[in-house]
Design an enzyme around this catalytic site. Structure first.
Site, mmCIF file in Angstrom:
data_model
loop_
_atom_site.group_PDB
_atom_site.id
_atom_site.type_symbol
_atom_site.label_atom_id
_atom_site.label_comp_id
_atom_site.label_asym_id
_atom_site.label_seq_id
_atom_site.Cartn_x
_atom_site.Cartn_y
_atom_site.Cartn_z
ATOM 1 N N CYS A 105 0.871 -1.182 0.000
ATOM 2 C CA CYS A 105 0.000 0.000 0.000
ATOM 3 C C CYS A 105 0.902 1.223 0.000
ATOM 4 C CB CYS A 105 -0.922 0.024 1.217
ATOM 5 S SG CYS A 105 -1.915 1.544 1.295
ATOM 6 N N MET A 315 -4.599 5.030 -5.473
ATOM 7 C CA MET A 315 -3.698 4.215 -4.684
ATOM 8 C C MET A 315 -2.268 4.710 -4.918
ATOM 9 S SD MET A 315 -6.258 2.593 -6.428
ATOM 10 C CE MET A 315 -5.717 1.327 -7.573
#
Length: 393
Positions: A105, A315
């Site tokens: 992430c 993201m």
């Protein structure tokens, strides 16, 4: 009267990093059974987040019922030379008993450095009284180095500031992130060897697609080819079950072509990677916050899906893929941005705009990118203990 195990409490920190948030743990604070990968760890973290939740609300857990807020992080001092902290990321499914450990992430990376400094995982001799602390992160999911430049004031992490990030409500201190050698894993940046592939997808047809391993494996297709403009917001796609099924089918066939899975059926157990995104040339639109984005403000438009839904912003790892692909002439991303050579790109996403830099070099028939750079921010939201039933894992 039946006997039920009491709750146990585990030290934890709830943090925002970039446009995501998650529950952060020091490895040594986890119960012994969860300090190793396996079912016990997964069951514990699922219960912390509140998954699987057939209601899709995460009412009985710390998750936020979106892909951006159903995240867990485990950190530990690194045993690797020239690294401070090992960073392991788990993307928690909302409605299934499943945690995807296959990728990073990028947004939460911004919080990793701050947590590591505040929780004694960085040697004190490396932390200045005032200035920038360079935290050397080993990203254990994809086995890559990431450098976080964390501002320090009077020996402590500086969290407040005036850096604004579209997709985040309030300003905070800027944290610059460098993703070193961002090709995901050990594979080539272009796993098929092509800048653009023809992807045959049942029910959709033959699509031009750029399949790239950078930051996170990502499939880029032209918005126009799917009947979109690239100006869409979340509800435009997430309220359309047929569209979501189409994107998942494209993602599955792209994953097979990239060699990430052996057959289409395996895509269901690899939800976090690859990502799928649509790209389009610049156009004006109104972001989800009401902010006007003009065509002149951006080099291209990108809309990306995460865990089966259109992401509310972008993201961080997909931003690395965007920056890398934009730097390589001939990709669909580069073409949407107008073509040519570039070392940075500013793209429009549902919440606004984001700039990411990357420098690409051609080596024979292959491409190499030494690093991609972007700015994020991070903040501790709450710290203390999370509680779960003692028999939950």
């Amino acid at each position: 009267m039946p006997q039920h195990a009491p709750q146990i409490r585990i030290p934890a920190t709830y943090m925002r990093g970039g446009t995501s948030k998650g529950v952060f743990f020091s490895l040594t604070d986890l119960p012994p059974a969860a300090q190793q990968p396996g079912p016990a760890r997964d069951q514990l973290l699922l219960r912390v987040i509140g998954s699987p939740d057939p209601y899709g609300k995460h009412t009985d857990g710390m998750g936020g019922a979106t892909s951006s807020t159903s995240k867990t992080v485990i950190l530990s001092r690194s045993s690797r030379p020239e690294h401070d902290v090992d960073y392991l990321f788990g993307q928690v499914s909302i409605d299934k008993p499943f945690i995807d450990w296959s990728g990073n992430c990028g947004n939460l990376t911004a919080a990793v450095g701050a947590f590591a400094i505040s929780n004694g995982l960085v040697d004190k001799t490396r932390i200045p009284d005032d200035g920038i602390c360079t935290v050397r992160i080993w990203q254990a999911n994809i086995e890559k180095t990431i450098i976080a430049h964390v501002p320090i004031t009077q020996g402590a992490v500086q969290e407040t500031g005036d850096f604004e990030l579209d997709g985040v409500t309030f300003p905070a201190a800027e944290v610059q992130i460098e993703f070193m050698d961002p090709a995901d894993g050990e594979g080539a940046i272009f796993p098929t060897g092509n800048l653009v592939d023809e992807l045959e997808v049942p029910g959709v047809g033959v699509l031009a697609a750029t399949l790239i391993n950078a930051g996170i494996p990502t499939i880029f297709v032209n918005a126009e080819a799917l009947g979109y403009k690239g100006t869409e917001l979340q509800d435009d796609i997430n309220s359309d079950a047929k569209a979501l099924a189409m994107f998942e089918t494209i993602r599955a066939y792209g994953a097979v072509r990239m060699g990430l899975i052996r057959n289409i059926e395996e895509a269901a157990s690899r939800q976090h990677t690859p990502k799928i995104a649509i790209v389009a040339p610049p156009a004006a639109y109104t972001a989800s916050s009401g902010k006007a984005v003009e065509a002149a403000d951006v080099d291209l438009l990108v809309r990306a899906l995460s865990m089966g839904k259109l992401h509310h912003a972008m993201m961080g790892t997909a931003a690395v893929a965007i920056g890398t692909a934009a730097a390589i002439p001939g990709t669909l991303v580069n073409q949407a941005a107008g073509g040519g050579e570039r070392t940075s790109v500013r793209f429009g996403h549902p919440s606004g705009t984001l700039r990411v830099g990357a420098a690409a070099q051609q080596a024979g028939n292959d491409w190499a990118v030494t690093k991609a750079v972007m700015s994020r921010s991070a903040r501790v939201l709450m710290e203390g203990w999370v509680r779960v039933p003692g028999d939950a894992f």
